[in-house]
Motif scaffolding. Structure first.
Motif, PDB file in Angstrom:
ATOM      1  N   HIS A 127       0.836  -1.284  -0.025  1.00 42.64           N
ATOM      2  CA  HIS A 127      -0.051   0.032   0.016  1.00 42.64           C
ATOM      3  C   HIS A 127       0.867   1.373  -0.250  1.00 42.64           C
ATOM      4  O   HIS A 127       1.901   1.185   0.642  1.00 42.64           O
ATOM      5  CB  HIS A 127      -0.836   0.122   1.293  1.00 42.64           C
ATOM      6  N   GLN A 128       0.372   2.195  -0.484  1.00 41.47           N
ATOM      7  CA  GLN A 128       1.008   3.595  -0.322  1.00 41.47           C
ATOM      8  C   GLN A 128       0.996   4.139   1.033  1.00 41.47           C
ATOM      9  O   GLN A 128       0.037   3.995   1.668  1.00 41.47           O
ATOM     10  CB  GLN A 128       0.522   4.764  -1.374  1.00 41.47           C
ATOM     11  N   LYS A 140      -2.040  10.688  10.060  1.00 42.31           N
ATOM     12  CA  LYS A 140      -2.669  10.763   9.000  1.00 42.31           C
ATOM     13  C   LYS A 140      -2.213  11.746   8.054  1.00 42.31           C
ATOM     14  O   LYS A 140      -1.437  12.678   8.312  1.00 42.31           O
ATOM     15  CB  LYS A 140      -4.217  11.147   9.495  1.00 42.31           C
ATOM     16  N   GLY A 141      -2.945  11.533   6.790  1.00 44.77           N
ATOM     17  CA  GLY A 141      -2.261  12.420   5.628  1.00 44.77           C
ATOM     18  C   GLY A 141      -2.318  13.776   5.984  1.00 44.77           C
ATOM     19  O   GLY A 141      -1.786  14.894   5.561  1.00 44.77           O
ATOM     20  N   THR A 142      -3.641  14.226   6.717  1.00 45.22           N
ATOM     21  CA  THR A 142      -3.958  15.703   6.805  1.00 45.22           C
ATOM     22  C   THR A 142      -2.884  16.336   7.884  1.00 45.22           C
ATOM     23  O   THR A 142      -2.643  17.696   7.759  1.00 45.22           O
ATOM     24  CB  THR A 142      -5.209  16.035   7.255  1.00 45.22           C
ATOM     25  N   ASP A 143      -2.010  15.553   8.549  1.00 46.74           N
ATOM     26  CA  ASP A 143      -1.003  15.965   9.386  1.00 46.74           C
ATOM     27  C   ASP A 143      -0.022  16.781   8.782  1.00 46.74           C
ATOM     28  O   ASP A 143       0.919  17.229   9.262  1.00 46.74           O
ATOM     29  CB  ASP A 143      -0.553  15.010  10.398  1.00 46.74           C
ATOM     30  N   LEU A 214       6.357   3.368  10.062  1.00 46.30           N
ATOM     31  CA  LEU A 214       5.297   3.537   8.992  1.00 46.30           C
ATOM     32  C   LEU A 214       4.128   4.179   9.642  1.00 46.30           C
ATOM     33  O   LEU A 214       3.564   3.583  10.670  1.00 46.30           O
ATOM     34  CB  LEU A 214       5.100   2.385   8.273  1.00 46.30           C
ATOM     35  N   ALA A 215       3.264   5.149   8.949  1.00 46.01           N
ATOM     36  CA  ALA A 215       2.195   5.699   9.430  1.00 46.01           C
ATOM     37  C   ALA A 215       0.987   4.588   9.383  1.00 46.01           C
ATOM     38  O   ALA A 215      -0.063   4.775   9.842  1.00 46.01           O
ATOM     39  CB  ALA A 215       1.796   6.799   8.706  1.00 46.01           C
ATOM     40  N   GLY A 216       1.182   3.567   8.399  1.00 44.94           N
ATOM     41  CA  GLY A 216       0.188   2.696   8.232  1.00 44.94           C
ATOM     42  C   GLY A 216      -1.414   3.192   7.556  1.00 44.94           C
ATOM     43  O   GLY A 216      -2.571   2.980   7.914  1.00 44.94           O
ATOM     44  N   LEU A 217      -1.135   4.299   6.577  1.00 44.80           N
ATOM     45  CA  LEU A 217      -2.426   4.932   5.995  1.00 44.80           C
ATOM     46  C   LEU A 217      -2.971   3.912   4.876  1.00 44.80           C
ATOM     47  O   LEU A 217      -4.228   4.128   4.734  1.00 44.80           O
ATOM     48  CB  LEU A 217      -2.028   6.170   5.635  1.00 44.80           C
TER      49      LEU A 217
END
Length: 278
Positions: A127-128, A140-143, A214-217
């Motif tokens: 996964h990306q 999370k992405g918005t961070d 890894l952020a795990g998004l």
């Protein structure tokens, strides 16, 4: 005297026939799956944890382990495998030209590629994701808004995040992922994005162990397949059987743990043959 000439000529013909037969036999052995010669396999040379050529000339990584296992099932010993550097832009052509028998090189299966090559597998679902420092509060992405995000020149990964999730992030594009990882270590960027398997491979290197997470998004689904020349169904079937065997005998899990474990990579279960996650 005339009889002697005929006999001599006959001897030459016989000798030539034997030589031709021997040459033909060598060629057949070299291309057969019985392991009589060598097999050329396409991999990446610059992706730690997946496909990496080490300073001593040897190779390591999950794709290398998968390729070695497959070649073994095709009848080849490790010293009969010739790993060929296969860059992303040349993978389809390399198979069409016959430069390699198959390719295991973070080769995501998609409809466009399936028009040109056949795929065995998939053998890994990636996964990306984002790679950040271990003490980072980015979850999370918005961070990423207001933060520096790195990927390689020409990659769509960072651009996707910039356009859809964090439009206020500062996109930095460098020449390679190794440069992005170094920038993350120094604090020049706050996150690096690409496939989680690739990020985990870099993070698992000795010089980076324990520094990143890894952020795990799971921002996308990347089904890695083994590329085979279009129409080569015999090889395709053999590789699919080899992949199924690799999972059932535990070799797949062992390879995942060895290559990605140091980065605490939470891998997906081994995918089933033909199971493509959209």
């Amino acid at each position: 005297m005339k009889l002697r000439k005929v006999t001599a000529a006959s001897a030459v013909v016989v000798a030539l026939s034997l030589a031709v037969t021997a040459c033909g036999s060598d060629k057949k052995d070299d291309s057969s799956s019985s392991g009589g010669g060598k097999i050329k396999v396409g991999i990446k040379y610059d992706q730690p944890g997946l496909g990496l050529q080490k300073p001593d000339g040897s190779f390591s990584g999950f794709d290398v382990d998968v390729a070695t296992y497959i070649a073994g099932k095709l009848g080849y010993k490790p010293d009969q495998i010739e790993f060929v550097q296969t860059k992303s832009a040349d993978r389809e052509n390399a198979l069409a030209r016959g430069d390699v028998k198959f390719i295991a090189a973070t080769y995501s299966i998609n409809d466009e590629r399936k028009k040109k090559v056949d795929f065995a597998g998939p053998y890994l679902l990636a996964h990306q994701d984002l790679l950040v420092k271990k003490d980072s509060d980015i979850s999370k992405g918005t961070d990423l808004n207001g933060k520096n995000l790195c990927s390689v020149v020409g990659s769509t990964s960072a651009q996707n995040i910039h356009k859809t999730i964090a439009p206020k992030s500062n996109l930095k594009e460098l020449g390679g992922y190794s440069e992005c990882i170094a920038a993350l270590q120094s604090g020049a960027v706050d996150a690096v994005t690409t496939d989680d398997s690739i990020l985990a491979g870099f993070a698992a290197q000795d010089k980076y162990k324990g520094q990143f997470k890894l952020a795990g998004l799971k921002l996308s689904n990347e089904n890695y397949g083994v590329g085979v020349k279009k129409g080569d169904t015999a090889t395709l079937d053999k590789i699919n059987k080899a992949l199924e065997s690799m999972v059932s005998d535990g070799s797949w899990k062992k390879a995942v743990d060895k290559n990605f474990g140091p980065a605490n990579y939470k891998n997906e279960p081994a995918p089933k043959t033909g199971q493509i996650v959209k």
